[in-house]
Scaffold this motif. Structure first.
Motif, PDB file in Angstrom:
ATOM      1  N   VAL A  78       0.851  -1.184   0.000  1.00 38.76           N
ATOM      2  CA  VAL A  78       0.000   0.000   0.000  1.00 38.76           C
ATOM      3  C   VAL A  78       0.888   1.235   0.000  1.00 38.76           C
ATOM      4  N   VAL A  79       0.568   2.215  -0.831  1.00 35.05           N
ATOM      5  CA  VAL A  79       1.315   3.465  -0.869  1.00 35.05           C
ATOM      6  C   VAL A  79       0.810   4.369   0.263  1.00 35.05           C
ATOM      7  N   VAL A  80       1.733   4.768   1.149  1.00 36.21           N
ATOM      8  CA  VAL A  80       1.375   5.596   2.306  1.00 36.21           C
ATOM      9  C   VAL A  80       2.050   6.953   2.174  1.00 36.21           C
ATOM     10  N   PRO A  81       1.319   8.076   2.289  1.00 32.37           N
ATOM     11  CA  PRO A  81       1.925   9.407   2.182  1.00 32.37           C
ATOM     12  C   PRO A  81       2.970   9.640   3.271  1.00 32.37           C
ATOM     13  N   ASP A  82       4.031  10.305   2.917  1.00 29.38           N
ATOM     14  CA  ASP A  82       5.064  10.708   3.876  1.00 29.38           C
ATOM     15  C   ASP A  82       4.703  12.098   4.378  1.00 29.38           C
ATOM     16  N   GLU A  83       4.086  12.160   5.535  1.00 32.12           N
ATOM     17  CA  GLU A  83       3.572  13.438   6.045  1.00 32.12           C
ATOM     18  C   GLU A  83       4.693  14.451   6.254  1.00 32.12           C
ATOM     19  N   LYS A  84       5.852  13.976   6.717  1.00 28.61           N
ATOM     20  CA  LYS A  84       6.973  14.887   6.962  1.00 28.61           C
ATOM     21  C   LYS A  84       7.453  15.515   5.663  1.00 28.61           C
ATOM     22  N   GLN A  85       7.601  14.670   4.621  1.00 31.55           N
ATOM     23  CA  GLN A  85       8.030  15.179   3.313  1.00 31.55           C
ATOM     24  C   GLN A  85       6.996  16.150   2.747  1.00 31.55           C
ATOM     25  N   LYS A  91       5.863  20.474  -0.157  1.00 29.79           N
ATOM     26  CA  LYS A  91       4.499  20.846   0.219  1.00 29.79           C
ATOM     27  C   LYS A  91       3.680  21.353  -0.954  1.00 29.79           C
ATOM     28  N   GLU A  92       4.270  22.203  -1.792  1.00 31.16           N
ATOM     29  CA  GLU A  92       3.532  22.803  -2.905  1.00 31.16           C
ATOM     30  C   GLU A  92       3.800  22.091  -4.231  1.00 31.16           C
ATOM     31  N   SER A  93       4.489  20.968  -4.170  1.00 34.58           N
ATOM     32  CA  SER A  93       4.877  20.282  -5.408  1.00 34.58           C
ATOM     33  C   SER A  93       3.720  19.470  -5.971  1.00 34.58           C
ATOM     34  N   ASN A  94       3.671  19.398  -7.301  1.00 39.63           N
ATOM     35  CA  ASN A  94       2.708  18.537  -7.984  1.00 39.63           C
ATOM     36  C   ASN A  94       3.342  17.214  -8.406  1.00 39.63           C
ATOM     37  N   ASN A  95       4.601  17.020  -7.978  1.00 38.00           N
ATOM     38  CA  ASN A  95       5.320  15.806  -8.354  1.00 38.00           C
ATOM     39  C   ASN A  95       5.022  14.682  -7.368  1.00 38.00           C
ATOM     40  N   LEU A  96       5.352  13.460  -7.775  1.00 38.34           N
ATOM     41  CA  LEU A  96       5.218  12.294  -6.910  1.00 38.34           C
ATOM     42  C   LEU A  96       6.600  11.708  -6.670  1.00 38.34           C
ATOM     43  N   PHE A  97       6.905  11.424  -5.419  1.00 41.00           N
ATOM     44  CA  PHE A  97       8.197  10.835  -5.060  1.00 41.00           C
ATOM     45  C   PHE A  97       7.917   9.559  -4.287  1.00 41.00           C
ATOM     46  N   PHE A  98       8.347   8.410  -4.844  1.00 42.31           N
ATOM     47  CA  PHE A  98       8.107   7.117  -4.221  1.00 42.31           C
ATOM     48  C   PHE A  98       9.403   6.585  -3.615  1.00 42.31           C
ATOM     49  N   THR A  99       9.288   5.987  -2.446  1.00 41.26           N
ATOM     50  CA  THR A  99      10.417   5.299  -1.819  1.00 41.26           C
ATOM     51  C   THR A  99      10.035   3.845  -1.607  1.00 41.26           C
ATOM     52  N   GLY A 100      10.858   2.940  -2.130  1.00 46.13           N
ATOM     53  CA  GLY A 100      10.552   1.525  -1.969  1.00 46.13           C
ATOM     54  C   GLY A 100      11.203   0.704  -3.057  1.00 46.13           C
ATOM     55  N   ASP A 101      10.897  -0.578  -3.088  1.00 43.07           N
ATOM     56  CA  ASP A 101      11.403  -1.451  -4.137  1.00 43.07           C
ATOM     57  C   ASP A 101      10.885  -0.965  -5.484  1.00 43.07           C
ATOM     58  N   ASN A 102      11.801  -0.741  -6.433  1.00 45.35           N
ATOM     59  CA  ASN A 102      11.377  -0.082  -7.671  1.00 45.35           C
ATOM     60  C   ASN A 102      10.444  -0.944  -8.523  1.00 45.35           C
ATOM     61  N   LEU A 103      10.547  -2.267  -8.427  1.00 44.05           N
ATOM     62  CA  LEU A 103       9.623  -3.115  -9.184  1.00 44.05           C
ATOM     63  C   LEU A 103       8.208  -2.984  -8.617  1.00 44.05           C
TER      64      LEU A 103
END
Length: 320
Positions: A78-85, A91-103
């Motif tokens: 499950v993708v969980v938002p990183d509240e701190k990030q 905060k104002e970005s429209n980009n998505l940044f994922f952390t995890g296994d790339n597959l």
């Protein structure tokens, strides 16, 4: 509790993803029980005078069927938002940044961004033999399950498991294959993928990209200077790497930028040859003039003559 995606992943086979794509495009060749009717397909080829099929070749490696199966799996996390990030610089970005296994991340992207991505750039492990890559996979299934899943014998199961924690070519290809398959799926019809690599896996990468994207969708290979210093640890000091470029569909390929055109150039001195334009000097098929004068911008006088042949300056002389 087992999720629906986990249940789905237990049922898929190496060819499940391919058959699913085939059914989307050619549903008329599938039976009620979702089996591909090969005889009907062959008959249709004959009816449309497609009776000449070229002999081909493909790249085989240990773990290929396992990699094909991975490409067809669904995400189980499950993708969980990183509240701190999200409260920080992003905060104002429209980009998505994922952390995890790339597959696993790619599986998530496939769910929401199928056929929507215009440009992908990846910089995979180069597998240089300097501990920059090892294939870590738990092979969570029992040996018996693997044998039934892929139709393997005992020796073949051991061969497959031999790529665990390995940096062999087969291990690298098993790692790359499902990631490239999913990357192709999320590309838009006008999309392009750029893949950075060096000599160690260049030929293998080219082969699997030809298989996944199609030889016809190969755009080019960029050679770029990756180092300026000289290395003394090999007979030849290599200072370049590569970027392979493939299109999702080269007929619809769209470069995102402003192409060069003659509209960008002017002709202030009314030269009869027109505005300056990009013309290969080493391929002057029209047999035009290859002698060019250099004019002093302050005095307007011509001081030099340049003669260019095969793209090389071969004469530079003062003009009387």
């Amino acid at each position: 509790m087992i999720s629906d995606n986990q249940k789905f992943n237990k049922t898929i086979k190496p060819n499940s993803a391919f058959l699913s794509q085939l059914k989307d495009k050619l549903p008329e060749f599938f039976t009620k029980d979702n089996q591909f009717n090969l005889n009907k397909f062959k008959l249709e080829l004959q009816n449309n005078n497609v009776d000449e099929l070229k002999d081909g070749y493909q790249l085989n490696f240990i773990g290929k069927n396992y990699a094909r199966r991975q490409a067809g799996e669904m995400p189980t996390t499950v993708v969980v938002p990183d509240e701190k990030q999200n409260e920080g610089e992003g905060k104002e970005s429209n980009n998505l940044f994922f952390t995890g296994d790339n597959l696993e991340v790619l599986h998530h992207l496939e769910v929401g961004y199928l056929n929507k991505i215009n440009t992908i750039f990846i910089d995979p492990p180069y597998n240089t033999g300097s501990n920059d890559f090892e294939y870590h996979d738990s092979f969570e299934y029992s040996d018996d399950r693997i044998k039934n899943m892929f139709g393997l014998e005992d020796e073949q199961v051991e061969s497959l498991k031999s790529i665990q924690d390995s940096s062999s070519h087969s291990a690298w290809l098993t790692f790359m294959y499902p990631r490239l398959v999913i990357a192709r799926r999320i590309l838009s019809s006008k999309g392009t993928i750029f893949i950075s690599i060096d000599d160690n896996e260049f030929s293998n990468l080219k082969n699997i990209c030809d298989e996944i994207f199609g030889e016809a969708n190969y755009v080019d290979t960029f050679v770029w200077e990756s180092r300026t210093s000289i290395s003394n640890d090999s007979p030849i000091s290599l200072n370049h790497n590569y970027i392979l470029v493939y299109a999702k569909d080269i007929q619809q390929l769209q470069w995102y930028g402003d192409p060069l055109s003659s509209k960008e150039y002017k002709n202030p001195d009314n030269d009869p040859r027109g505005p300056w334009k990009l013309t290969p000097l080493d391929a002057n098929k029209a047999g035009g003039d290859t002698v060019f004068g250099i004019t002093n911008p302050n005095t307007g006088k011509e001081y030099f003559l340049l003669t260019i042949e095969s793209g090389l300056l071969i004469e530079m002389a003062l003009k009387d």
